[in-house]
Scaffold this motif. Structure first.
Motif, PDB file in Angstrom:
ATOM      1  N   VAL A 297       0.838  -1.202   0.000  1.00  0.00           N
ATOM      2  CA  VAL A 297       0.000   0.000   0.000  1.00  0.00           C
ATOM      3  C   VAL A 297       0.871   1.250   0.000  1.00  0.00           C
ATOM      4  N   CYS A 300       2.544   1.678  -3.442  1.00  0.00           N
ATOM      5  CA  CYS A 300       1.600   2.169  -4.464  1.00  0.00           C
ATOM      6  C   CYS A 300       1.312   3.650  -4.282  1.00  0.00           C
ATOM      7  N   ARG A 301       1.071   4.043  -3.054  1.00  0.00           N
ATOM      8  CA  ARG A 301       0.702   5.436  -2.801  1.00  0.00           C
ATOM      9  C   ARG A 301       1.889   6.381  -2.972  1.00  0.00           C
ATOM     10  N   LEU A 304       2.232   6.867  -6.737  1.00  0.00           N
ATOM     11  CA  LEU A 304       1.197   7.773  -7.222  1.00  0.00           C
ATOM     12  C   LEU A 304       1.503   9.216  -6.839  1.00  0.00           C
ATOM     13  N   LEU A 310      -0.501   5.365 -11.329  1.00  0.00           N
ATOM     14  CA  LEU A 310      -1.490   4.581 -10.585  1.00  0.00           C
ATOM     15  C   LEU A 310      -1.202   3.107 -10.868  1.00  0.00           C
ATOM     16  N   GLY A 343      -3.372   0.479 -11.364  1.00  0.00           N
ATOM     17  CA  GLY A 343      -4.096   0.519 -10.105  1.00  0.00           C
ATOM     18  C   GLY A 343      -5.585   0.734 -10.215  1.00  0.00           C
ATOM     19  N   TYR A 346      -7.751  -1.571  -8.351  1.00  0.00           N
ATOM     20  CA  TYR A 346      -7.529  -1.618  -6.905  1.00  0.00           C
ATOM     21  C   TYR A 346      -8.097  -0.384  -6.203  1.00  0.00           C
ATOM     22  N   LEU A 347      -9.005   0.291  -6.867  1.00  0.00           N
ATOM     23  CA  LEU A 347      -9.545   1.527  -6.293  1.00  0.00           C
ATOM     24  C   LEU A 347     -10.360   1.263  -5.034  1.00  0.00           C
ATOM     25  N   TYR A 351      -6.337   1.850  -2.831  1.00  0.00           N
ATOM     26  CA  TYR A 351      -6.521   3.307  -2.911  1.00  0.00           C
ATOM     27  C   TYR A 351      -7.763   3.786  -2.159  1.00  0.00           C
ATOM     28  N   SER A 352      -8.360   2.906  -1.384  1.00  0.00           N
ATOM     29  CA  SER A 352      -9.510   3.270  -0.555  1.00  0.00           C
ATOM     30  C   SER A 352      -9.037   3.471   0.881  1.00  0.00           C
ATOM     31  N   ASP A 353      -9.163   4.694   1.389  1.00  0.00           N
ATOM     32  CA  ASP A 353      -8.754   4.965   2.768  1.00  0.00           C
ATOM     33  C   ASP A 353      -9.534   4.095   3.754  1.00  0.00           C
TER      34      ASP A 353
END
Length: 361
Positions: A297, A300-301, A304, A310, A343, A346-347, A351-353
């Motif tokens: 995670v 990925c972030r 981005l 992404l 990505g 994978y939203l 990428y979902s808080d």
């Protein structure tokens, strides 16, 4: 994150993935490679001909080049959205060329956590083959929807009661389907040599895009097809590139998990495995780095935020390994990171808080 070393890459003869074949044309040059000159094809290029020749981009913001330089091989630009397009094309076209698959008759049966299923679904639709893809609950709803849009049948299995893992249950269901489905064919991405052969082209593309071969190649290990194919090409060409395999905490690919890894449940697919892949050979990687889901995670972030790329979970794993490698990569080195997918699938997870907070706090 822990790091363990293994032996250097073995010698292996380079081979090439089978050429793309049009549904109507005779086979072209036996080794044109992905992204071949369309002028050499018997017909105009189709969607399958666009597999490969993905871009290599500088990651200078995330990895300032005054220390060492990193390039990302962006496999999301394959038509199916991931590096698995290469393996799927290689395996399916070989089976078509040998008559193991017959358009309009045969059904492909395979186990996948997502990306290979999508790659196979696109190719099976193109070549008029049936497809039954066996997945597990970690496969995102978007991935299964894409497979079904291509006409695939998707079966979801639960954990294996003996091991608590998904892969053994998926493989058991594949074997059951092979006994009951007429004209069924299992590509077996975990043991099919043509999975690995496809990635001789991947490594060749990397070398052709740079002034010289990179000092380090970072890649995620799952079926180990990418690992084996790239390592074989490196050995056959006598390149100085050192291969770093990125694995998941709790995976058994490179040996039994350490005591501190046991009980770790992987929720991000794309790297790591609960069964040692038959494709694996000793010494393919000089170094193995294990990463957690949270490392993925963060990787990925970070990618981005700094590079506006992404990317998917296994790409985050590779980035996390590189971020941790500054202590042992020498100054001035050139590194290539293979980023297996995008990505956008994978939203709802990475990428979902809300998803991240629910799992990691």
């Amino acid at each position: 994150m822990t790091v363990a070393s293994s032996a250097a890459a073995p010698r292996a003869a380079a081979a090439s993935a089978p050429a793309h074949r049009s549904r109507t044309a005779a086979p072209a040059d036996p080794d044109p490679g992905p992204g071949r000159d369309p002028g050499t094809a018997a017909t105009a290029p189709d969607i399958v001909a666009t597999i490969g020749t993905t871009p290599l981009v500088a990651l200078d913001r995330l990895f300032p080049p005054d220390r060492f330089r990193v390039h990302g091989k962006c496999e999301r630009f394959n038509p199916g959205g991931s590096i698995k397009d290469r393996a799927a094309r290689s395996m399916i076209e070989h089976a078509l060329s040998t008559g193991e698959l017959v358009p309009g008759v045969s059904t492909v049966v395979e186990s996948s956590s997502g990306n290979l299923g999508i790659a196979l679904a696109q190719l099976c639709n193109f070549y008029r083959l049936g497809l039954i893809c066996v997945v597990d609950p970690r496969t995102t709803a978007q991935n299964t929807a894409i497979m079904r849009a291509y006409g695939a049948t998707v079966e979801v299995v639960d954990r294996d009661p003996e091991t608590g893992e998904y892969l053994p249950a998926r493989l058991r269901r594949v074997r059951e389907l092979l006994r009951t489905v007429p004209d069924a064919h299992w590509p077996d991405q975990y043991g099919n040599e043509y999975n690995a052969l496809a990635h001789h082209h991947t490594m060749r593309e990397i070398c052709e895009a740079l002034p010289k071969a990179p000092d380090y190649l970072f890649l995620a290990a799952g079926t180990t097809g990418t690992l084996r194919g790239c390592a074989e090409y490196i050995a056959a060409e006598g390149l100085p590139t050192r291969v770093v395999a990125v694995d998941a905490v709790g995976s058994v690919i490179f040996g039994p998990p350490e005591p501190w890894e046991r009980g770790h449940r992987r929720t991000i697919p794309g790297h790591g495995a609960a069964v040692v892949p038959p494709l694996l050979r000793p010494g393919l990687a000089e170094r193995v780095v294990k990463v957690t889901d949270l490392d993925c995670v963060r990787g990925c972030r970070s990618l981005l935020a700094e590079e506006s790329i992404l990317a998917g979970g296994s790409s985050g794993a590779v980035v996390a390994a590189l971020l941790d490698a500054a202590s042992w990569i020498g100054p001035g080195a050139t590194c290539v990171a293979i980023l297996p997918d995008g990505g956008d699938r994978y939203l709802d997870t990475i990428y979902s808080d809300a998803w991240v907070e629910s799992r990691f706090g």
